[in-house]
Write a protein that holds these residues in place. Structure first.
Motif, mmCIF file in Angstrom:
data_model
loop_
_atom_site.group_PDB
_atom_site.id
_atom_site.type_symbol
_atom_site.label_atom_id
_atom_site.label_comp_id
_atom_site.label_asym_id
_atom_site.label_seq_id
_atom_site.Cartn_x
_atom_site.Cartn_y
_atom_site.Cartn_z
ATOM 1 N N ASN A 157 0.817 -1.171 -0.199
ATOM 2 C CA ASN A 157 -0.218 0.444 -0.332
ATOM 3 C C ASN A 157 0.601 1.552 0.378
ATOM 4 O O ASN A 157 0.498 2.212 -0.286
ATOM 5 N N VAL A 158 1.989 1.008 0.229
ATOM 6 C CA VAL A 158 2.531 2.305 0.789
ATOM 7 C C VAL A 158 3.010 3.143 -0.927
ATOM 8 O O VAL A 158 4.145 3.470 -1.308
ATOM 9 N N ASP A 190 -0.748 3.618 5.550
ATOM 10 C CA ASP A 190 -0.042 3.075 4.658
ATOM 11 C C ASP A 190 0.442 3.762 3.012
ATOM 12 O O ASP A 190 0.937 4.641 2.120
ATOM 13 N N ARG A 191 -1.281 4.086 2.599
ATOM 14 C CA ARG A 191 -1.318 4.925 1.297
ATOM 15 C C ARG A 191 -0.968 6.375 1.412
ATOM 16 O O ARG A 191 -0.487 6.905 0.625
ATOM 17 N N ALA A 192 -1.409 7.007 2.541
ATOM 18 C CA ALA A 192 -0.937 8.079 2.891
ATOM 19 C C ALA A 192 0.727 8.247 2.669
ATOM 20 O O ALA A 192 0.870 9.119 1.976
ATOM 21 N N SER A 314 4.342 -3.457 -7.445
ATOM 22 C CA SER A 314 3.712 -3.032 -8.184
ATOM 23 C C SER A 314 3.583 -3.792 -9.900
ATOM 24 O O SER A 314 3.038 -3.303 -10.461
ATOM 25 N N ALA A 315 3.948 -4.674 -9.707
ATOM 26 C CA ALA A 315 3.871 -5.901 -10.838
ATOM 27 C C ALA A 315 2.752 -6.514 -10.720
ATOM 28 O O ALA A 315 2.429 -7.400 -11.797
ATOM 29 N N ASP A 316 2.113 -6.588 -10.022
ATOM 30 C CA ASP A 316 1.119 -7.253 -9.912
ATOM 31 C C ASP A 316 -0.422 -6.252 -9.302
ATOM 32 O O ASP A 316 -1.424 -6.895 -9.232
ATOM 33 N N LEU A 317 0.395 -5.098 -9.163
ATOM 34 C CA LEU A 317 -0.927 -4.316 -8.806
ATOM 35 C C LEU A 317 -2.365 -3.623 -9.803
ATOM 36 O O LEU A 317 -3.157 -3.207 -9.306
#
Length: 327
Positions: A157-158, A190-192, A314-317
């Motif tokens: 999420n980061v 985490d996204r923040a 990132s490769a799966d997101l």
């Protein structure tokens, strides 16, 4: 009514081999095929009650989600159901409304009803899993990580926050706000964090007044966006860290002439999917559901083994057709 001995006789194998096939265990491919042909020909149906007593659990699993109206979790549920059906498991869907009390009640039901296991997207940063683990029930946590020693399938999420905020920076925005979920929800925090890291890397400020914690629903996003627009120095762009928050932000921006860029982590619901000039970072919730259900089936069948955490990076997101972003 056909019996297991009839299946074994027709297939030319032992009843133990028939039992292994019916319970999803590995046998030689030719024996597996022979048993399945005999089952189909005889119309054999195993006594599920007896099987449940022998194995001390039923052929039912629970899928406990915080918001089944969110298309993200709807798609995740579809992935779980597809794998479960193939494995001969039935799925009971439970909606917690992000309420830890409701969540705990559902987990108690999983234990009381001797369900085979549970796939859980927790309401908070932890979950009451001790009773299930003591009973040897299979547990897989999805989307929102917990500190408990259980199998988990989560996003990085980061990294999601960094990618989505970076896209807005690349589009020329400089005062970028972030609307995220509650402080008690790890994905929101985490996204923040990723948003703040992206701004710091671009030498941009991320002051406290540009970070808003709301609930992960449409109304939360709308109210937060209205609050940001009402400040003395409103942002020129905003990152919404989930799909429904993004819808709420767009609704607030629809009232008035606001030149504010929007980035959203997740796909927009169908009714708003054609909005222009919005950077989307679409996720793959069905694949998350598929992975979680496979882990649960393995845990139900084999029990022992080290705890596993699958982090989708990132490769799966991102959906394969979208590159890194879709605008």
């Amino acid at each position: 009514m056909a019996r297991i001995v009839d299946v074994a006789e027709l297939a030319g194998v032992s009843t133990a081999t028939v039992s292994r096939v019916l319970n999803g265990k590995t046998v030689r491919p030719d024996l597996d095929a022979a048993v399945r042909r005999a089952v189909d020909e005889l119309g054999y149906s195993p006594d599920r009650t007896a099987r449940s007593l022998r194995r001390r659990h039923s052929d039912v699993i629970a899928l406990v989600l915080p918001d089944i109206e969110n298309p993200f979790f709807t798609s995740l549920a579809r992935g779980v159901e597809d794998v479960a059906q193939e494995a001969g498991l039935s799925v009971v869907l439970c909606n917690t409304d992000d309420d830890p009390v409701k969540e705990q009640r559902y987990l108690q039901i999983v234990a009381a009803e001797n369900m085979a296991g549970v796939i859980l997207a927790p309401a908070g940063g932890t979950a009451a899993l001790a009773a299930l683990l003591e009973r040897g029930r299979a547990v897989v946590v999805v989307d929102r990580p917990v500190p408990e020693p259980v199998d988990q399938v989560v996003f990085d999420n980061v990294e999601l926050g960094r990618i989505a905020a970076g896209a807005l920076i690349d589009r020329g925005y400089r005062r970028i706000a972030c609307i995220t979920g509650p402080r008690t929800t790890p994905t929101a925090v985490d996204r923040a964090t990723g948003w703040a890291q992206a701004l710091a890397a671009a030498a941009l400020d991320a002051p406290d007044d540009l970070l808003v914690h709301a609930d992960f629903r449409v109304e939360g996003g709308r109210s937060a966006m209205e609050g940001l627009l009402g400040t003395e120095h409103p942002p020129d762009a905003v990152l919404a860290t989930n799909n429904l928050v993004g819808v709420g932000a767009l609704r607030a921006l629809a009232h008035g002439d606001h030149a504010v860029g929007v980035g959203i982590i997740g796909d927009l619901p169908f009714a708003t999917s054609n909005v222009e000039n919005v950077s989307l970072l679409p996720l793959r919730p069905r694949e998350m559901g598929l992975a979680a259900a496979r882990m649960l089936v393995e845990r139900v069948r084999d029990g022992a083994g080290p705890v596993r955490t699958l982090v989708q990076g990132s490769a799966d997101l991102v959906a394969p057709s979208s590159g890194v972003l879709r605008e």
